[in-house]
Scaffold this motif. Structure first.
Motif, PDB file in Angstrom:
ATOM      1  N   ASP A  67       1.048  -1.069   0.028  1.00 33.57           N
ATOM      2  CA  ASP A  67      -0.081   0.055   0.009  1.00 33.57           C
ATOM      3  C   ASP A  67       0.861   1.446   0.046  1.00 33.57           C
ATOM      4  OD1 ASP A  67      -2.136   1.840   0.617  1.00 33.57           O
ATOM      5  OD2 ASP A  67      -3.325   0.370   1.296  1.00 33.57           O
ATOM      6  N   GLN A  68       0.295   2.574  -0.134  1.00 32.33           N
ATOM      7  CA  GLN A  68       1.180   3.578   0.094  1.00 32.33           C
ATOM      8  C   GLN A  68       2.057   3.849   1.447  1.00 32.33           C
ATOM      9  OE1 GLN A  68      -0.910   7.263  -0.629  1.00 32.33           O
ATOM     10  NE2 GLN A  68       0.509   8.435  -0.067  1.00 32.33           N
ATOM     11  N   ASP A  69       3.290   3.737   1.246  1.00 33.07           N
ATOM     12  CA  ASP A  69       4.237   3.711   2.461  1.00 33.07           C
ATOM     13  C   ASP A  69       4.452   2.654   3.192  1.00 33.07           C
ATOM     14  OD1 ASP A  69       4.892   6.680   1.845  1.00 33.07           O
ATOM     15  OD2 ASP A  69       2.826   7.166   3.101  1.00 33.07           O
ATOM     16  N   VAL A  70       3.867   1.320   2.594  1.00 36.90           N
ATOM     17  CA  VAL A  70       4.305  -0.034   3.129  1.00 36.90           C
ATOM     18  C   VAL A  70       4.876  -0.780   1.916  1.00 36.90           C
ATOM     19  CG1 VAL A  70       3.388  -1.956   4.407  1.00 36.90           C
ATOM     20  CG2 VAL A  70       2.514   0.338   4.618  1.00 36.90           C
ATOM     21  N   ALA A  71       6.233  -1.378   1.972  1.00 34.01           N
ATOM     22  CA  ALA A  71       6.753  -1.974   1.313  1.00 34.01           C
ATOM     23  C   ALA A  71       7.230  -3.347   1.823  1.00 34.01           C
ATOM     24  CB  ALA A  71       8.013  -1.348   0.611  1.00 34.01           C
ATOM     25  N   VAL A 110       4.173  11.847  10.859  1.00 36.35           N
ATOM     26  CA  VAL A 110       3.452  11.128  11.628  1.00 36.35           C
ATOM     27  C   VAL A 110       1.832  10.383  11.140  1.00 36.35           C
ATOM     28  CG1 VAL A 110       1.947  10.896  13.830  1.00 36.35           C
ATOM     29  CG2 VAL A 110       4.338  11.844  13.768  1.00 36.35           C
ATOM     30  N   SER A 111       1.230  11.301  10.089  1.00 41.17           N
ATOM     31  CA  SER A 111      -0.034  10.975   9.417  1.00 41.17           C
ATOM     32  C   SER A 111       0.284   9.848   8.727  1.00 41.17           C
ATOM     33  CB  SER A 111      -0.544  12.324   9.111  1.00 41.17           C
ATOM     34  OG  SER A 111      -1.036  13.147   9.964  1.00 41.17           O
ATOM     35  N   PRO A 112       1.337   9.899   7.793  1.00 43.78           N
ATOM     36  CA  PRO A 112       1.373   8.845   6.655  1.00 43.78           C
ATOM     37  C   PRO A 112       1.865   7.565   7.346  1.00 43.78           C
ATOM     38  CG  PRO A 112       2.954  10.437   6.297  1.00 43.78           C
ATOM     39  CD  PRO A 112       2.115  10.975   7.313  1.00 43.78           C
ATOM     40  N   LEU A 113       2.776   7.812   8.138  1.00 36.73           N
ATOM     41  CA  LEU A 113       3.405   6.638   9.213  1.00 36.73           C
ATOM     42  C   LEU A 113       2.226   5.668   9.696  1.00 36.73           C
ATOM     43  CD1 LEU A 113       5.830   4.942   9.486  1.00 36.73           C
ATOM     44  CD2 LEU A 113       6.539   6.364  11.502  1.00 36.73           C
ATOM     45  N   ALA A 155       8.585   9.723  15.631  1.00 38.24           N
ATOM     46  CA  ALA A 155       7.534   9.446  14.435  1.00 38.24           C
ATOM     47  C   ALA A 155       6.877   8.205  14.522  1.00 38.24           C
ATOM     48  CB  ALA A 155       8.377   9.961  12.986  1.00 38.24           C
ATOM     49  N   SER A 156       7.724   7.078  15.018  1.00 38.60           N
ATOM     50  CA  SER A 156       7.250   6.086  15.195  1.00 38.60           C
ATOM     51  C   SER A 156       6.283   5.820  16.308  1.00 38.60           C
ATOM     52  CB  SER A 156       8.402   5.009  15.230  1.00 38.60           C
ATOM     53  OG  SER A 156       9.203   5.085  14.015  1.00 38.60           O
ATOM     54  N   LEU A 157       6.950   6.550  17.597  1.00 40.52           N
ATOM     55  CA  LEU A 157       6.004   6.627  18.733  1.00 40.52           C
ATOM     56  C   LEU A 157       4.730   7.018  18.624  1.00 40.52           C
ATOM     57  CD1 LEU A 157       6.041   5.775  21.794  1.00 40.52           C
ATOM     58  CD2 LEU A 157       7.145   8.049  22.171  1.00 40.52           C
ATOM     59  N   ALA A 158       4.724   8.213  18.014  1.00 41.44           N
ATOM     60  CA  ALA A 158       3.513   8.717  17.622  1.00 41.44           C
ATOM     61  C   ALA A 158       2.471   8.125  16.856  1.00 41.44           C
ATOM     62  CB  ALA A 158       3.655  10.281  17.217  1.00 41.44           C
ATOM     63  N   ALA A 159       3.179   7.559  15.929  1.00 41.88           N
ATOM     64  CA  ALA A 159       2.317   6.536  15.069  1.00 41.88           C
ATOM     65  C   ALA A 159       1.615   5.551  15.648  1.00 41.88           C
ATOM     66  CB  ALA A 159       3.121   6.212  13.750  1.00 41.88           C
ATOM     67  N   VAL A 160       2.601   4.801  16.515  1.00 45.95           N
ATOM     68  CA  VAL A 160       2.047   3.476  17.145  1.00 45.95           C
ATOM     69  C   VAL A 160       1.122   3.860  18.125  1.00 45.95           C
ATOM     70  CG1 VAL A 160       2.804   1.616  18.669  1.00 45.95           C
ATOM     71  CG2 VAL A 160       4.187   2.137  16.576  1.00 45.95           C
ATOM     72  N   GLN A 161       1.268   4.929  18.964  1.00 48.37           N
ATOM     73  CA  GLN A 161       0.539   5.507  20.041  1.00 48.37           C
ATOM     74  C   GLN A 161      -1.011   5.784  19.699  1.00 48.37           C
ATOM     75  OE1 GLN A 161      -0.666   8.738  20.665  1.00 48.37           O
ATOM     76  NE2 GLN A 161      -1.714   8.322  22.767  1.00 48.37           N
ATOM     77  N   GLY A 162      -1.055   6.111  18.457  1.00 48.17           N
ATOM     78  CA  GLY A 162      -2.462   6.174  17.872  1.00 48.17           C
ATOM     79  C   GLY A 162      -3.400   4.989  17.290  1.00 48.17           C
ATOM     80  N   LEU A 163      -2.581   3.562  17.365  1.00 46.46           N
ATOM     81  CA  LEU A 163      -3.024   2.601  16.775  1.00 46.46           C
ATOM     82  C   LEU A 163      -4.072   1.982  17.762  1.00 46.46           C
ATOM     83  CD1 LEU A 163       0.010   0.853  15.214  1.00 46.46           C
ATOM     84  CD2 LEU A 163      -1.488   2.151  13.813  1.00 46.46           C
ATOM     85  N   THR A 291       1.802  15.849  11.041  1.00 45.81           N
ATOM     86  CA  THR A 291       3.133  16.091  10.007  1.00 45.81           C
ATOM     87  C   THR A 291       2.841  15.141   9.019  1.00 45.81           C
ATOM     88  OG1 THR A 291       4.293  14.662  11.751  1.00 45.81           O
ATOM     89  CG2 THR A 291       4.447  17.174  11.861  1.00 45.81           C
ATOM     90  N   THR A 292       3.419  15.361   7.984  1.00 42.52           N
ATOM     91  CA  THR A 292       3.392  14.406   6.688  1.00 42.52           C
ATOM     92  C   THR A 292       4.908  14.250   6.422  1.00 42.52           C
ATOM     93  OG1 THR A 292       3.302  16.350   5.262  1.00 42.52           O
ATOM     94  CG2 THR A 292       1.259  15.133   6.118  1.00 42.52           C
ATOM     95  N   LEU A 293       6.034  15.065   6.735  1.00 44.03           N
ATOM     96  CA  LEU A 293       7.292  15.088   6.202  1.00 44.03           C
ATOM     97  C   LEU A 293       8.214  14.962   7.544  1.00 44.03           C
ATOM     98  CD1 LEU A 293       7.322  17.865   3.790  1.00 44.03           C
ATOM     99  CD2 LEU A 293       6.994  15.475   3.256  1.00 44.03           C
TER     100      LEU A 293
END
Length: 318
Positions: A67-71, A110-113, A155-163, A291-293
């Motif tokens: 998917d987008q941003d997942v390889a 954070v948003s795309p991650l 970025a990773s912590l914020a992304a995972v915290q919102g899962l 954030t996106t970048l």
């Protein structure tokens, strides 16, 4: 309730069946999670590996992208980049008859991650995420004397915290390595004590040298060093040296020439914390939402640091 005979991290993961072990800080961080993955495989868990990648993922063939941003990186994934820790790990996994897909995220905000993590959580039916940091700078809340290299970790912590996942845990290994990036490790210990008071500290445990997890980890790190001789992992090389019983100024790569190392047994210890509890103690993580970048994260952290007076660093008293 926790028990002395079982590390709380594994107690928390007892009911989980499908665990995502993900490198938080990019590069070779996913290797720092390999001993945990091996231990969880031994417990019969369905374990998947992922990493925030420093490689040039934009050059990968279209069929690699889930998917987008997942390889989805496999042993034969073609790339134009000579630096590709995810493929090196996939090749090592295949050689040891272990699941050989390593998912890779590009360096994004954070948003795309978070969206990329959500894709994997749904696709793999993940019920637990273990975010792994090589080093301990992910434990810093923002007002310390130095933050190490915080952008990717945060970025990773914020992304995972919102899962929306039942179990979210952060595990760090390589205590002391971040001193070379300005981290004061007394302040790391102060933060762990504060997390313990909050009920978010899940204890510490070392990798037994005489274990399958240690054997596989040492072999994987050596394999990665052979595949990437120009840029081997200093963090994982330090942990591996400590696992092999080395101590003091023990160099394993020319990348550390001119520096005085302090390889020691503390580097083989995992420190585990609840991800949500760690996120709550951060003084600026909420500013990273939207954030996106990656450069937005960098500038946000710089702006925050300009507003505060950092805590004074302290030396170990003995």
């Amino acid at each position: 309730m926790f028990s002395l005979h079982e590390p709380p991290l594994f107690t928390r993961l007892k009911q989980a069946q499908r665990v995502l072990v993900a490198g938080a800080g990019g590069g070779f961080d996913v290797y720092a999670g390999l001993p945990l993955a091996v231990a969880l495989w031994e417990l019969g868990k369905d374990v998947h590996l992922a990493n925030l990648s420093f490689s040039r993922l934009h050059g990968l063939d279209l069929e690699v992208w889930v998917d987008q941003d997942v390889a989805a990186i496999g042993p034969e994934t073609a790339t134009r980049d000579w630096y590709f820790p995810e493929r090196s790990l996939a090749r090592w996994l295949e050689a040891h008859d272990l699941p050989s897909t390593v998912y890779a995220f590009p360096k994004v905000g954070v948003s795309p991650l978070r969206a990329a993590y959500e894709v994997l959580v749904e696709r793999l039916d993940i019920d637990a995420v273990v975010l792994v940091d090589g080093g301990t700078d992910i434990l810093l809340r923002g007002d310390e004397a130095g933050l190490g290299t915080p952008e990717e970790d945060m970025a990773s912590l914020a992304a995972v915290q919102g899962l929306e996942v039942r179990e979210k845990i952060v595990a760090c290994i390589g205590f002391g390595v971040d001193a070379y990036h300005g981290v004061n490790h007394v302040q790391v210990l102060e933060n762990l004590a504060a997390l313990d008071r909050d009920g978010a500290y899940l204890g510490a445990f070392s990798i037994p040298r005489a274990s399958r997890a240690s054997e596989f980890y040492l072999d994987a790190v050596a394999y990665a060093q052979a595949e990437t001789p120009a840029r081997p992992s200093i963090v994982n090389g330090s942990i591996a040296a400590a696992l092999n019983g080395q101590v003091g100024d023990a160099h394993f790569t020319a990348r550390t020439s001119g520096s005085e190392l302090f390889i020691n047994p503390l580097m083989t210890i995992y420190f585990a914390v609840d991800a949500d509890g760690l996120a709550r103690r951060s003084l600026y993580l909420d500013r990273l939402e939207g954030t996106t970048l990656m450069r937005q994260i960098r500038s946000t952290i710089q702006s925050f640091r300009a507003e505060i007076t950092p805590r004074s660093p302290r030396a170990f008293p003995h």
